[in-house]
Design an enzyme around this catalytic site. Structure first.
Site, short mmCIF file in Angstrom:
data_model
loop_
_atom_site.label_atom_id
_atom_site.label_comp_id
_atom_site.label_asym_id
_atom_site.label_seq_id
_atom_site.Cartn_x
_atom_site.Cartn_y
_atom_site.Cartn_z
CG HIS A 218 -0.66 0.21 2.11
ND1 HIS A 218 -0.05 -0.82 3.27
CD2 HIS A 218 0.13 1.43 2.72
CE1 HIS A 218 0.64 -0.19 4.93
NE2 HIS A 218 0.34 1.01 4.26
CG ASP B 276 -0.12 -3.65 2.67
OD1 ASP B 276 0.44 -3.36 1.60
OD2 ASP B 276 0.01 -3.27 3.42
CB SER C 258 2.90 1.70 5.98
OG SER C 258 1.58 2.16 6.69
#
EC number: 3.4.21.107
Length: 496
Positions: free
Chosen positions: A137, A167, A241
Site C-alpha cells: 500500500h 500487503d 508503514s
C-alpha cells in the site's frame, strides 16, 4: 533495707530516663545505615536498567543504515466534467412551460486535472545490492518512487513485484554495498518480548520507538487476505508503514503495516507482518516477480461447540464446507463435512491458520491430511494446485462467499429471499453475516443489506463481489452502495 531499695529504684529510673533520650539516637543511626545499604544495592541494580538502555541505543545504531524512507508520487489524472450551454430564453417565458425548450441545450466537456497524490512510507534493505522490502500500500499506484538512505542519498526505485494479498512489495535501487538487515525467526517470538520500531512517521526519518510484543497470530483483522500479525504497543504512526519491527538483537521480526485507531493516530495497538511470512513472499517475488500459492480447493470454516457436537466431534479441527469440483481436494478424496485435524503432521487449529499454511506450501506439492469423517480418522494425500483468483471467484459464484477481508459473508438472493427481505431492486448480493468488530460492522453494514456496487462497480454476481473486494485497498477505503429498508444509500468503510 528500705533505704537500699529506694536507691535501687532511683538508679533504675535514672537508667530508663537516660535510655529514653539515647535510644532514638541509636535507632535513627541504624535506620539511616539501612537506607544507605538499600541505596547502594539500588545503584547496583540500576546497572540492569543501563544495560537495557544500552541495548536500545545499540539497536538504533545497528538499524540506521538499513532503514530507508520512501516517498511516492502518483500521476495526475485528466478528467472531463459534462456541462450544458443554455439557450437564450425570451423574457417572461419560463422553461417550465414545456420540455421542448431544452432541445437547444448544447453539451460540452470541461477538462479538469486532478493533481497526483504524494505518499510517505518506510522500508528495510534486505540485500546489499539494493533490494528493499516495504508494504504494497506504500507504493500502490505510484508513478515515481524515491528512496532516501540514512545518509540522505536519494535514489529512484523500481518495483520488482508486489503482493496485495499480504500487503508486501519488493523495490530495487541502483546501489551496492548497502547494509542488509538480519532476520529473526518470528515463529520463535514470545509475548512480552521487547521490540523496536524504526521508520519515518509523518516524514520524520529514522524515528525509533520501543514496546513489547502484545500478542501473536492476530488474524481476521480485515487488513489483508492472509493475516498472522504480530501485535505491538511500540508507537506506529502514518509513515511507519513498511518499516521494520526488530528484537533487541537488531533482527527483523516483522514489517510494520497497520494500526487500530479511532482517530487515525496511534492508540497503543499496531500490527506487523511476521518475518516468516515476509521472507517467503519476498523470496518468491525476487525469484519470479510474483507469489505462487498452494491451492487446496475447499471452503473451510471454524467449528463452534454446537457445530462440533452436531458432528459428534471433540477437539480442534477445521470443517470443510464445500469442495471445488475437479479441484485438488476433490481429486484427493475430500468431502464436504470432513474435519481436517492435521496438515503434514501439525495440528489444524483454525481456518485462518490452515489457509495460511496451505498457501505457504509450493504448488504441486503433496500434503498429508488427517481428517475425521463420520467419527473415523482417515489419512489422505492431496497434491496442491496453484491458487488462481479468477478460478476461485468462478467457483465461489455458485455459493456463499466469505469476504474475510472486510468481515462479512454474502450470497446471491433467491426470489424467496428477495420477497422475505422486501427487496424491490434488481441485482446485488445480500449480506448473510457480519463479523463483530470487523470494518464492516464498524461501518454499520447489517445482515440483510443488499450490496449493489463496490467502488462504483456494479455487483450482479458472487464473482463480481469477490473480484471487487480482492481488488480493493482497505487502507484507502471501500465505497459501497447498499439497499436497506426500501432505500438506497452509500457506505464507506476503511481499515483502522
Amino acid at each position: 533495707m528500705k533505704q537500699f531499695d529506694i536507691r535501687i529504684a532511683l538508679l533504675l529510673l535514672a537508667t530508663l530516663s537516660a535510655g529514653g533520650f539515647i535510644y532514638p539516637k541509636y535507632a535513627s543511626t541504624a535506620a539511616y545505615s539501612q537506607l544507605s545499604q538499600e541505596s547502594d544495592e539500588a545503584f547496583e541494580q540500576l546497572q540492569t536498567a543501563r544495560n537495557l538502555s544500552d541495548a536500545f541505543k545499540h539497536v538504533a545504531k545497528a538499524l540506521r543504515p538499513s532503514v530507508v524512507s520512501i516517498s511516492t508520487e502518483s500521476k495526475p489524472q485528466n478528467v472531463s466534467v459534462r456541462g450544458f450551454k443554455v439557450p437564450a430564453i425570451p423574457f417572461g417565458i419560463s422553461p417550465f412551460f414545456g420540455d421542448d425548450i431544452f432541445r437547444d441545450f448544447q453539451s460540452f466537456e470541461i477538462p479538469r486535472t486532478i493533481p497526483g497524490k504524494q505518499g510517505l512510507g518506510s522500508g528495510i534493505i534486505v540485500e546489499s545490492s539494493g533490494h528493499i522490502l516495504t508494504n504494497h500500500h506504500v507504493i500502490k499506484g505510484a508513478e515515481k518512487i524515491s528512496v532516501t538512505l540514512s545518509d540522505d542519498r536519494s535514489y529512484d526505485a523500481k518495483v520488482i513485484g508486489s503482493d496485495p494479498e499480504t500487503d508486501l512489495a519488493v523495490l530495487k535501487i541502483d546501489a551496492s554495498g548497502l547494509q542488509a538487515v538480519k532476520w529473526a525467526d518470528s515463529d520463535a517470538a514470545e509475548v512480552g518480548e521487547w521490540v523496536v520500531a524504526v521508520g519515518s512517521p509523518f516524514g520524520l526519518n529514522q524515528t525509533v520507538t520501543s514496546g513489547i510484543i502484545s500478542a501473536l497470530g492476530r488474524d481476521d483483522m480485515g487488513i489483508t487476505n492472509y493475516e498472522n500479525f504480530i501485535q505491538t504497543d511500540a508507537a506506529i504512526n502514518p509513515g511507519n508503514s513498511g518499516g521494520p519491527l526488530v528484537n533487541l538483537k537488531g533482527e527483523l521480526l516483522g514489517i510494520n503495516t497497520a494500526i487500530a485507531s479511532r482517530n487515525g493516530a496511534f492508540n497503543g495497538i499496531g500490527f506487523a507482518i511476521p518475518s516468516s511470512m515476509a521472507n517467503q513472499v519476498m523470496t518468491s517475488i525476487m525469484d519470479s516477480g510474483k507469489v505462487s500459492r498452494g491451492y487446496l480447493g475447499v471452503m473451510i470454516q471454524d467449528l463452534n461447540d454446537d457445530l462440533a457436537a452436531s458432528f459428534n466431534f471433540e477437539g480442534d479441527g477445521v470443517l470443510i464446507g464445500d469442495v471445488a469440483p475437479d479441484g485438488p481436494a476433490d481429486k484427493g478424496g475430500l468431502l464436504a463435512g470432513d474435519i481436517v485435524t492435521r496438515l503434514n503432521g501439525e495440528p489444524a487449529m483454525n481456518s485462518n491458520g490452515l489457509r495460511n499454511r496451505v498457501a505457504s506450501i509450493d504448488p504441486e506439492s503433496t500434503v498429508d491430511l488427517e481428517i475425521v469423517r463420520n467419527g473415523k480418522v482417515l489419512n489422505l494425500q492431496v497434491q496442491l494446485g496453484v491458487r488462481d483468483q479468477a478460478q476461485l471467484a468462478s467457483w465461489q459464484s455458485s455459493g456463499a462467499d466469505s469476504g474475510s477481508k472486510v468481515g462479512l459473508s454474502v450470497e446471491v438472493p433467491t426470489p424467496e429471499l428477495r420477497d422475505r427481505l422486501d427487496i424491490t431492486v434488481s441485482g446485488g448480493v445480500v449480506v448473510t453475516r457480519v463479523d463483530s468488530d470487523s470494518m464492516s460492522a464498524r461501518a454499520g453494514i447489517q445482515q440483510g443489506d443488499l450490496i449493489l456496487s463496490i467502488n462504483g462497480n456494479a455487483i450482479e454476481s458472487m464473482s463480481d463481489f469477490s473480484t471487487a473486494i480482492n481488488e480493493s485497498d482497505v487502507s484507502e477505503g471501500i465505497r459501497l452502495r447498499i439497499h436497506r429498508n426500501g432505500a438506497t444509500q452509500f457506505v464507506f468503510m476503511k481499515s483502522s
